[in-house]
Scaffold this motif. Structure first.
Motif, PDB file in Angstrom:
ATOM      1  N   MET A 132       6.873 -10.844   1.015  1.00  0.00           N
ATOM      2  CA  MET A 132       7.501  -9.614   1.478  1.00  0.00           C
ATOM      3  C   MET A 132       6.557  -8.427   1.309  1.00  0.00           C
ATOM      4  SD  MET A 132       9.995  -7.911   2.783  1.00  0.00           S
ATOM      5  CE  MET A 132      11.524  -8.870   2.734  1.00  0.00           C
ATOM      6  N   GLY A 133       5.809  -8.406   0.199  1.00  0.00           N
ATOM      7  CA  GLY A 133       4.850  -7.331  -0.021  1.00  0.00           C
ATOM      8  C   GLY A 133       3.819  -7.241   1.092  1.00  0.00           C
ATOM      9  N   MET A 134       3.323  -8.392   1.535  1.00  0.00           N
ATOM     10  CA  MET A 134       2.363  -8.409   2.637  1.00  0.00           C
ATOM     11  C   MET A 134       3.001  -7.883   3.922  1.00  0.00           C
ATOM     12  SD  MET A 134       0.552 -12.122   2.207  1.00  0.00           S
ATOM     13  CE  MET A 134      -0.400 -12.583   0.759  1.00  0.00           C
ATOM     14  N   LEU A 135       4.219  -8.322   4.181  1.00  0.00           N
ATOM     15  CA  LEU A 135       4.897  -7.943   5.418  1.00  0.00           C
ATOM     16  C   LEU A 135       5.132  -6.435   5.468  1.00  0.00           C
ATOM     17  CD1 LEU A 135       6.139  -9.260   7.957  1.00  0.00           C
ATOM     18  CD2 LEU A 135       8.320  -9.302   6.750  1.00  0.00           C
ATOM     19  N   LEU A 136       5.543  -5.850   4.348  1.00  0.00           N
ATOM     20  CA  LEU A 136       5.813  -4.418   4.315  1.00  0.00           C
ATOM     21  C   LEU A 136       4.542  -3.587   4.438  1.00  0.00           C
ATOM     22  CD1 LEU A 136       8.512  -4.289   1.493  1.00  0.00           C
ATOM     23  CD2 LEU A 136       8.886  -4.049   3.954  1.00  0.00           C
ATOM     24  N   CYS A 137       3.394  -4.195   4.126  1.00  0.00           N
ATOM     25  CA  CYS A 137       2.128  -3.469   4.221  1.00  0.00           C
ATOM     26  C   CYS A 137       1.608  -3.371   5.657  1.00  0.00           C
ATOM     27  CB  CYS A 137       1.071  -4.132   3.336  1.00  0.00           C
ATOM     28  SG  CYS A 137       1.265  -3.754   1.574  1.00  0.00           S
ATOM     29  N   ILE A 159      -5.659   7.942   4.981  1.00  0.00           N
ATOM     30  CA  ILE A 159      -6.606   7.133   4.205  1.00  0.00           C
ATOM     31  C   ILE A 159      -5.892   6.441   3.049  1.00  0.00           C
ATOM     32  CG2 ILE A 159      -8.621   7.244   2.673  1.00  0.00           C
ATOM     33  CD1 ILE A 159      -9.668   9.520   4.427  1.00  0.00           C
ATOM     34  N   PHE A 160      -5.002   7.181   2.374  1.00  0.00           N
ATOM     35  CA  PHE A 160      -4.277   6.576   1.260  1.00  0.00           C
ATOM     36  C   PHE A 160      -3.378   5.435   1.725  1.00  0.00           C
ATOM     37  CE2 PHE A 160      -0.226   6.202  -0.947  1.00  0.00           C
ATOM     38  CZ  PHE A 160      -0.669   5.773  -2.189  1.00  0.00           C
ATOM     39  N   VAL A 161      -2.599   5.678   2.775  1.00  0.00           N
ATOM     40  CA  VAL A 161      -1.653   4.660   3.238  1.00  0.00           C
ATOM     41  C   VAL A 161      -2.394   3.390   3.659  1.00  0.00           C
ATOM     42  CG1 VAL A 161       0.050   4.100   5.014  1.00  0.00           C
ATOM     43  CG2 VAL A 161       0.101   6.327   3.892  1.00  0.00           C
ATOM     44  N   LEU A 162      -3.486   3.552   4.406  1.00  0.00           N
ATOM     45  CA  LEU A 162      -4.280   2.385   4.814  1.00  0.00           C
ATOM     46  C   LEU A 162      -4.900   1.712   3.597  1.00  0.00           C
ATOM     47  CD1 LEU A 162      -5.626   0.587   6.925  1.00  0.00           C
ATOM     48  CD2 LEU A 162      -7.445   2.300   7.122  1.00  0.00           C
ATOM     49  N   GLY A 163      -5.445   2.509   2.679  1.00  0.00           N
ATOM     50  CA  GLY A 163      -6.082   1.942   1.490  1.00  0.00           C
ATOM     51  C   GLY A 163      -5.100   1.186   0.624  1.00  0.00           C
ATOM     52  N   TYR A 164      -3.911   1.746   0.437  1.00  0.00           N
ATOM     53  CA  TYR A 164      -2.917   1.044  -0.370  1.00  0.00           C
ATOM     54  C   TYR A 164      -2.493  -0.268   0.287  1.00  0.00           C
ATOM     55  CZ  TYR A 164       1.216  -0.337  -2.851  1.00  0.00           C
ATOM     56  OH  TYR A 164       2.123  -1.092  -3.565  1.00  0.00           O
ATOM     57  N   ALA A 165      -2.275  -0.230   1.602  1.00  0.00           N
ATOM     58  CA  ALA A 165      -1.849  -1.434   2.308  1.00  0.00           C
ATOM     59  C   ALA A 165      -2.880  -2.549   2.143  1.00  0.00           C
ATOM     60  CB  ALA A 165      -1.628  -1.122   3.785  1.00  0.00           C
ATOM     61  N   LEU A 166      -4.156  -2.207   2.229  1.00  0.00           N
ATOM     62  CA  LEU A 166      -5.203  -3.219   2.076  1.00  0.00           C
ATOM     63  C   LEU A 166      -5.255  -3.735   0.647  1.00  0.00           C
ATOM     64  CD1 LEU A 166      -8.055  -1.578   4.201  1.00  0.00           C
ATOM     65  CD2 LEU A 166      -6.549  -3.470   4.851  1.00  0.00           C
ATOM     66  N   ALA A 203      -0.250  -0.041   7.108  1.00  0.00           N
ATOM     67  CA  ALA A 203      -1.634  -0.013   7.588  1.00  0.00           C
ATOM     68  C   ALA A 203      -1.715   0.612   8.975  1.00  0.00           C
ATOM     69  CB  ALA A 203      -2.212  -1.425   7.594  1.00  0.00           C
ATOM     70  N   LEU A 204      -0.784   0.256   9.846  1.00  0.00           N
ATOM     71  CA  LEU A 204      -0.782   0.800  11.207  1.00  0.00           C
ATOM     72  C   LEU A 204      -0.546   2.311  11.197  1.00  0.00           C
ATOM     73  CD1 LEU A 204       1.233  -1.988  13.076  1.00  0.00           C
ATOM     74  CD2 LEU A 204      -1.236  -1.594  13.105  1.00  0.00           C
ATOM     75  N   VAL A 205       0.400   2.759  10.387  1.00  0.00           N
ATOM     76  CA  VAL A 205       0.683   4.198  10.284  1.00  0.00           C
ATOM     77  C   VAL A 205      -0.543   4.934   9.739  1.00  0.00           C
ATOM     78  CG1 VAL A 205       2.038   5.940   9.051  1.00  0.00           C
ATOM     79  CG2 VAL A 205       3.175   3.966  10.084  1.00  0.00           C
ATOM     80  N   GLY A 206      -1.181   4.347   8.723  1.00  0.00           N
ATOM     81  CA  GLY A 206      -2.375   4.962   8.163  1.00  0.00           C
ATOM     82  C   GLY A 206      -3.474   5.132   9.200  1.00  0.00           C
ATOM     83  N   LEU A 207      -3.710   4.091   9.989  1.00  0.00           N
ATOM     84  CA  LEU A 207      -4.733   4.159  11.030  1.00  0.00           C
ATOM     85  C   LEU A 207      -4.403   5.222  12.071  1.00  0.00           C
ATOM     86  CD1 LEU A 207      -5.537   0.377  11.646  1.00  0.00           C
ATOM     87  CD2 LEU A 207      -7.149   2.142  10.898  1.00  0.00           C
ATOM     88  N   GLY A 215      -3.234  15.538   7.351  1.00  0.00           N
ATOM     89  CA  GLY A 215      -2.858  14.168   7.668  1.00  0.00           C
ATOM     90  C   GLY A 215      -3.952  13.148   7.428  1.00  0.00           C
ATOM     91  N   LEU A 216      -5.201  13.590   7.324  1.00  0.00           N
ATOM     92  CA  LEU A 216      -6.305  12.652   7.164  1.00  0.00           C
ATOM     93  C   LEU A 216      -6.246  11.947   5.814  1.00  0.00           C
ATOM     94  CD1 LEU A 216      -8.924  11.385   8.165  1.00  0.00           C
ATOM     95  CD2 LEU A 216     -10.159  13.347   7.213  1.00  0.00           C
ATOM     96  N   LEU A 217      -6.090  12.700   4.750  1.00  0.00           N
ATOM     97  CA  LEU A 217      -6.056  12.101   3.419  1.00  0.00           C
ATOM     98  C   LEU A 217      -4.836  11.193   3.253  1.00  0.00           C
ATOM     99  CD1 LEU A 217      -7.132  15.176   1.277  1.00  0.00           C
ATOM    100  CD2 LEU A 217      -8.532  13.211   1.938  1.00  0.00           C
ATOM    101  N   GLY A 218      -3.721  11.618   3.820  1.00  0.00           N
ATOM    102  CA  GLY A 218      -2.536  10.775   3.768  1.00  0.00           C
ATOM    103  C   GLY A 218      -2.764   9.456   4.482  1.00  0.00           C
TER     104      GLY A 218
END
Length: 296
Positions: A256-261, A217-224, A265-269, A212-215
């Motif tokens: 909308m792109g910002m809102l969906l991110c 990191i990716f989700v947070l990184g993509y959102a940013l 970001a929260l899930v990634g954290l 779950g760690l790499l996942g």
């Protein structure tokens, strides 16, 4: 005639390969290269012993099979996501247009959800950890993102906001006589190349020993990365800016792109924290504990 501070859009044929009546466009080719490149990279990761410790890894045959599941998840999720998030009124009025994928309209966030569901279903069918399959995907996905955004630029679509003073602005054929940010290239550089480097360093440092760690990191990184690029990208015409001033200038409005991110970001954290605390790690048997301690 293009404005003074602008580059003309390069005359690139959207058809990459043509064999008789069969045409393969750059956009389709980017999906193929992304999936094949991700498949090859995933096989390398699975075959590298030092990355795994005692965590059960999928077999090479599993990686060969899961690519089909992921491809279906990306295409179906991407299309459904675009219909729901970006142009629902149009498709409610013309439901047959939902099937007209050739006319464009794919959502990364929808494809992301579709790929996650496909990976989780595949993991359950094969008796594997869903976290592990998601971690593998997290490391390889930037390959597809890079080529996908390059294809967006070649197609002259998803261009950026007006940028009259930006020295490398581009006048896109479908964007009017206005110099614009080449936001597709910004996304290729951040969501693709930069995130690929981040994930390569993360897997080298942590391996797959903390599910779950790499996942995360990716989700947070993509959102940013996506949120950053949204400041340069023109919002979808049918939506415009959801909040804030409706202007093309840099920094105006929330898209909308910002809102969906935000939830991304929260899930990634959350998953980074859970993985770091060992919450997502599967229970180990006595022999596995001894093996990890080097006792057998």
């Amino acid at each position: 005639m293009p404005p003074l501070l602008a580059l003309p859009f390069p005359a690139i044929d959207p058809v990459a390969v043509s064999i008789g009546p069969v045409e393969i466009k750059w956009y389709a080719l980017s999906y193929i290269v992304g999936l094949v490149g991700g498949w090859f990279y995933a096989r390398r990761l699975v075959a590298t012993d030092r990355l795994w410790g005692v965590v059960r890894r999928p077999t090479l045959a599993d990686i060969d099979d899961v690519i089909v599941w992921v491809a279906l998840g990306v295409v179906l999720g991407g299309r459904i996501g675009y219909v729901l998030f970006y142009n629902l009124p149009l498709y409610l009025e013309h439901p047959l247009e939902i099937l007209a994928i050739r006319n464009g309209g794919m959502s990364f966030h929808g494809g992301f959800i579709g790929a996650i569901l496909a990976l989780l279903l595949f993991a359950r069918a094969r008796g594997l950890s869903g976290y592990t399959m998601l971690d593998i995907a997290a490391v390889v996905v930037p390959v597809g993102l890079f080529f996908g955004r390059i294809a967006n630029f070649v197609n002259g679509e998803l261009w950026g906001r007006a940028a009259p003073d930006f020295p490398y602005a581009v006048v896109f054929p479908t964007g009017g006589d206005v110099p614009r940010y080449p936001s597709q290239l910004f996304e290729a550089a951040t969501e693709g190349l930069l995130l690929f480097i981040v994930m390569a360093l993360a897997v080298r440092r942590f391996g797959f020993r903390k599910p779950g760690l790499l996942g995360g990191i990716f989700v947070l990184g993509y959102a940013l990365a996506r949120t950053f690029c949204e400041f340069f990208r023109e919002p979808d015409r049918q939506l415009g800016f959801l909040f804030g001033q409706d202007v093309n200038a840099l920094g105006g409005g929330v898209t909308m792109g910002m809102l969906l991110c935000v939830p991304m970001a929260l899930v990634g954290l959350v998953y980074i924290v859970l993985a770091a605390r060992g919450v997502t790690r599967p229970r180990r048997t006595g022999p596995e504990i001894q093996a990890e301690a080097g006792q057998i």
